[in-house]
Scaffold this motif. Sequence first.
Motif, PDB file in Angstrom:
ATOM      1  N   GLU A 587      -9.792   7.555  -1.160  1.00  0.00           N
ATOM      2  CA  GLU A 587      -9.274   6.982  -2.405  1.00  0.00           C
ATOM      3  C   GLU A 587     -10.202   7.371  -3.538  1.00  0.00           C
ATOM      4  O   GLU A 587     -11.416   7.375  -3.365  1.00  0.00           O
ATOM      5  CB  GLU A 587      -9.256   5.457  -2.317  1.00  0.00           C
ATOM      6  N   VAL A 588      -9.630   7.711  -4.678  1.00  0.00           N
ATOM      7  CA  VAL A 588     -10.455   8.010  -5.849  1.00  0.00           C
ATOM      8  C   VAL A 588      -9.918   7.191  -7.024  1.00  0.00           C
ATOM      9  O   VAL A 588      -8.746   7.311  -7.398  1.00  0.00           O
ATOM     10  CB  VAL A 588     -10.415   9.510  -6.221  1.00  0.00           C
ATOM     11  N   GLU A 589     -10.789   6.359  -7.565  1.00  0.00           N
ATOM     12  CA  GLU A 589     -10.372   5.568  -8.733  1.00  0.00           C
ATOM     13  C   GLU A 589     -10.604   6.434  -9.974  1.00  0.00           C
ATOM     14  O   GLU A 589     -11.742   6.657 -10.388  1.00  0.00           O
ATOM     15  CB  GLU A 589     -11.182   4.274  -8.807  1.00  0.00           C
ATOM     16  N   ILE A 590      -9.537   6.967 -10.533  1.00  0.00           N
ATOM     17  CA  ILE A 590      -9.726   7.898 -11.646  1.00  0.00           C
ATOM     18  C   ILE A 590      -9.912   7.172 -12.975  1.00  0.00           C
ATOM     19  O   ILE A 590     -10.460   7.724 -13.915  1.00  0.00           O
ATOM     20  CB  ILE A 590      -8.580   8.936 -11.751  1.00  0.00           C
ATOM     21  N   GLU A 591      -9.436   5.966 -13.036  1.00  0.00           N
ATOM     22  CA  GLU A 591      -9.776   5.108 -14.177  1.00  0.00           C
ATOM     23  C   GLU A 591      -9.575   3.686 -13.680  1.00  0.00           C
ATOM     24  O   GLU A 591      -8.950   3.479 -12.630  1.00  0.00           O
ATOM     25  CB  GLU A 591      -8.906   5.409 -15.397  1.00  0.00           C
ATOM     26  N   GLY A 593      -8.382   0.598 -12.344  1.00  0.00           N
ATOM     27  CA  GLY A 593      -7.053   0.169 -11.917  1.00  0.00           C
ATOM     28  C   GLY A 593      -6.124   1.306 -11.519  1.00  0.00           C
ATOM     29  O   GLY A 593      -5.001   1.061 -11.106  1.00  0.00           O
ATOM     30  N   LYS A 594      -6.548   2.542 -11.646  1.00  0.00           N
ATOM     31  CA  LYS A 594      -5.673   3.651 -11.253  1.00  0.00           C
ATOM     32  C   LYS A 594      -6.346   4.475 -10.151  1.00  0.00           C
ATOM     33  O   LYS A 594      -7.374   5.099 -10.388  1.00  0.00           O
ATOM     34  CB  LYS A 594      -5.379   4.529 -12.472  1.00  0.00           C
ATOM     35  N   THR A 595      -5.737   4.390  -8.963  1.00  0.00           N
ATOM     36  CA  THR A 595      -6.377   5.022  -7.810  1.00  0.00           C
ATOM     37  C   THR A 595      -5.466   6.078  -7.213  1.00  0.00           C
ATOM     38  O   THR A 595      -4.257   5.880  -7.090  1.00  0.00           O
ATOM     39  CB  THR A 595      -6.686   3.937  -6.753  1.00  0.00           C
ATOM     40  N   LEU A 596      -6.048   7.197  -6.841  1.00  0.00           N
ATOM     41  CA  LEU A 596      -5.297   8.235  -6.133  1.00  0.00           C
ATOM     42  C   LEU A 596      -5.642   8.132  -4.654  1.00  0.00           C
ATOM     43  O   LEU A 596      -6.802   7.936  -4.304  1.00  0.00           O
ATOM     44  CB  LEU A 596      -5.684   9.634  -6.623  1.00  0.00           C
ATOM     45  N   ILE A 597      -4.638   8.277  -3.811  1.00  0.00           N
ATOM     46  CA  ILE A 597      -4.898   8.314  -2.372  1.00  0.00           C
ATOM     47  C   ILE A 597      -4.620   9.738  -1.905  1.00  0.00           C
ATOM     48  O   ILE A 597      -3.529  10.268  -2.103  1.00  0.00           O
ATOM     49  CB  ILE A 597      -4.003   7.299  -1.630  1.00  0.00           C
ATOM     50  N   LEU A 598      -5.644  10.352  -1.334  1.00  0.00           N
ATOM     51  CA  LEU A 598      -5.547  11.762  -0.972  1.00  0.00           C
ATOM     52  C   LEU A 598      -5.742  11.932   0.527  1.00  0.00           C
ATOM     53  O   LEU A 598      -6.590  11.265   1.121  1.00  0.00           O
ATOM     54  CB  LEU A 598      -6.662  12.578  -1.650  1.00  0.00           C
ATOM     55  N   LEU A 618      -0.820  13.657  -1.859  1.00  0.00           N
ATOM     56  CA  LEU A 618      -1.385  12.968  -3.027  1.00  0.00           C
ATOM     57  C   LEU A 618      -0.449  11.814  -3.371  1.00  0.00           C
ATOM     58  O   LEU A 618       0.683  12.049  -3.808  1.00  0.00           O
ATOM     59  CB  LEU A 618      -1.491  13.954  -4.191  1.00  0.00           C
ATOM     60  N   ASN A 619      -0.897  10.610  -3.143  1.00  0.00           N
ATOM     61  CA  ASN A 619      -0.059   9.422  -3.327  1.00  0.00           C
ATOM     62  C   ASN A 619       1.328   9.606  -2.711  1.00  0.00           C
ATOM     63  O   ASN A 619       2.353   9.326  -3.334  1.00  0.00           O
ATOM     64  CB  ASN A 619       0.083   9.085  -4.814  1.00  0.00           C
ATOM     65  N   GLY A 620       1.333  10.145  -1.487  1.00  0.00           N
ATOM     66  CA  GLY A 620       2.599  10.267  -0.757  1.00  0.00           C
ATOM     67  C   GLY A 620       3.376  11.539  -1.035  1.00  0.00           C
ATOM     68  O   GLY A 620       4.410  11.771  -0.422  1.00  0.00           O
ATOM     69  N   GLN A 621       2.930  12.365  -1.952  1.00  0.00           N
ATOM     70  CA  GLN A 621       3.655  13.611  -2.240  1.00  0.00           C
ATOM     71  C   GLN A 621       2.837  14.809  -1.781  1.00  0.00           C
ATOM     72  O   GLN A 621       1.627  14.837  -1.967  1.00  0.00           O
ATOM     73  CB  GLN A 621       3.886  13.747  -3.743  1.00  0.00           C
ATOM     74  N   GLN A 622       3.553  15.794  -1.232  1.00  0.00           N
ATOM     75  CA  GLN A 622       2.810  16.949  -0.736  1.00  0.00           C
ATOM     76  C   GLN A 622       2.396  17.879  -1.877  1.00  0.00           C
ATOM     77  O   GLN A 622       3.166  18.115  -2.802  1.00  0.00           O
ATOM     78  CB  GLN A 622       3.658  17.709   0.273  1.00  0.00           C
TER      79      GLN A 622
END
Length: 631
Positions: A587-591, A593-598, A618-622
């Motif tokens: 997980e990367v919190e880019i700002e 409250g906004k997190t990307l799951i990779l 990336l957040n469920g998308q290839q």
Amino acid sequence: PFLENVVKHEKFLSGEYDTSFIDHTPELFLFPKRKDRGTKMLAYIGNVTVNGFPGVDQGEKPDFGKPRIPKVNLLEEPPAGTKQILDERGADGLKEWVKEQDEVLVTDTTFRDAHQSLLATRVRTVDLKNIADASARMQSDLFSFEMWGGATFDVAYRFLKEDPWMRLLTLREKIPNVMFQMLLRASNAVGYKNYPDNVIQEFVKRSAYAGIDVFRIFDSLNWVEGMETAIQAVRDSGKVAEAAICYTGDILDPTRTKYDTDYYKSLAKELENQGAHILAIKDMAGLLKPEAAYRLISELKDTVDLPIHLHTHDTSGNGIFQYARAIEAGVDIVDTALGAMSGLTSQPSASSLAYALKGNTRQLKLDVDHSQTLSHYWEDVRKYYAPFESGMNSPHSEIYKHEMPGGQYSNLQQQAKAVGLGARWEEVKEMYARVNQMFGDIVKVTPSSKVVGDMALFMVQNDLDEQSVIEKGNSIDFPDSVIELFSGYLGQPHGGFPEDLQKVILKGKEPITVRPGELMEPVDFDKLKEELFHELGRPVTSFDALAHALYPKVFKEFTDTAAQFGDVSVIDTPTFFYGMKLNEEIEVEIETGKTLILKLVSIGEARADGTRVLYFDLNGQQREIVIKDES
Ligand code: 3PY
Ligand code: ZN
């Protein structure tokens, strides 16, 4: 888009509008192009996964587990501390407050000098940020956090590809209660050479604005003239001017008369007259022996009416003993690091010192249990940075011979490896001491220490000794830094330069003896901002302009990387250095409250053109990322 139009407007560019809000709210202007933030980050991670990170041996990513972050109640404000005292009473009031304290005050260097000295300055903002809430609440009785300056500024841009100003702003927000301290190399700012006066003034002003409260100012040759501009700029900003004397030589050795107690006393008096609020003794190499510490601090206490702040490095293993003797002599503040980041080339351990003082009439103002708890976090996080450890794992009393600053040891060792002298490291250290004598026994601290290091590497590499340097000097191409030092561009050493050596190095060129800043054209910051605005195609803050004025090339490379990969400072450190393992999810919190799951789904075979395709989730998308395999 509105802001983009505003900042591109010709009146805006011509400076007719008051644009100071840009400087005051830089975070408003950091707007990466949202649409491809995720893709850029995957490009960075993909690249490290395939090609590795410079200085980190490529191999399976170690499993580090989660670091131990102490739980604290974020709904409760951190207790008021020295920051509030400074804000309420000003720098003079703060100084008086320090003098009234019976307990010994503590600066924690974990966020700066400790990792500069142990881990080649590689600790990243994200690891500081993750412990900042707990630190504010568990170390609220500190005098200061030393968290910026020295090499951190350059290394952040150069190697970590992150913005040191954002580090300062981020930590300031999370730690509103304890003063922030930085190390400022006087006219060399946070660089390796002298800069025009207005760059120093602007740097101090912006650093003060962004959150620095205490500026420890030193000159690498203890040349007071070189410190005046910086001291005045700090005073003008309303912050604390802590003027430092760099300790060198040995006041206990009757044969080394160049740097005796009188030398230090007269420097201290001069710095007091210059307007210092606090006097620092900066024992950057850890040469101050315990008995010398007792004598020096006692004599200085009788000489000036300023609080005294002592800084050392524990390379010899004598740091605690030194501090204990200095405390008996009345020192006001000492620099320590949290246990897991202390010792050896770093500062002595805060909690060890606290225990060592039990039964003493003076005690540290420190919560030992909290220090211990925070140390667990650093024990875990330090493992991420294992590739940058110096390999020193026991005390080195040879420091008293080679006199190399703690912050330089691991860096010079890396430099030696880089030029193929890794196996001759012992010789390099010995040569370092010989070069010092050749140079007339000078103060060695950044940048003068770097010059001694450069010359030592140069001499070992070219099989030169003291005599052959003088004899063959006219046909030798000396390193640029050596020519600069002997030209007077780093200021004037106590006792002057050795003349015969200066002649062969300068080859007929006249050295300067005035303050280099006097001879340099001031930087036109408005013009620079405008040029950068056109070059970068984005709004430019005063922070950017300063970074460019200090390190044009490094800043340019940093902005190129940022354009390619986005803000990489938010990526967790194991991933930043080692990339991702197959099927790993992060997980990367880019700002906030906004997190990307990779997730890394697959790595394709190398193709004929040398590229590989990496598939991520990336957040469920290839997502498909093409990476050039450099191997
Ligand atoms: C620096 O200037 O970075 C230092 O730490 C000097 O000791
Ligand atoms: Zn230091």
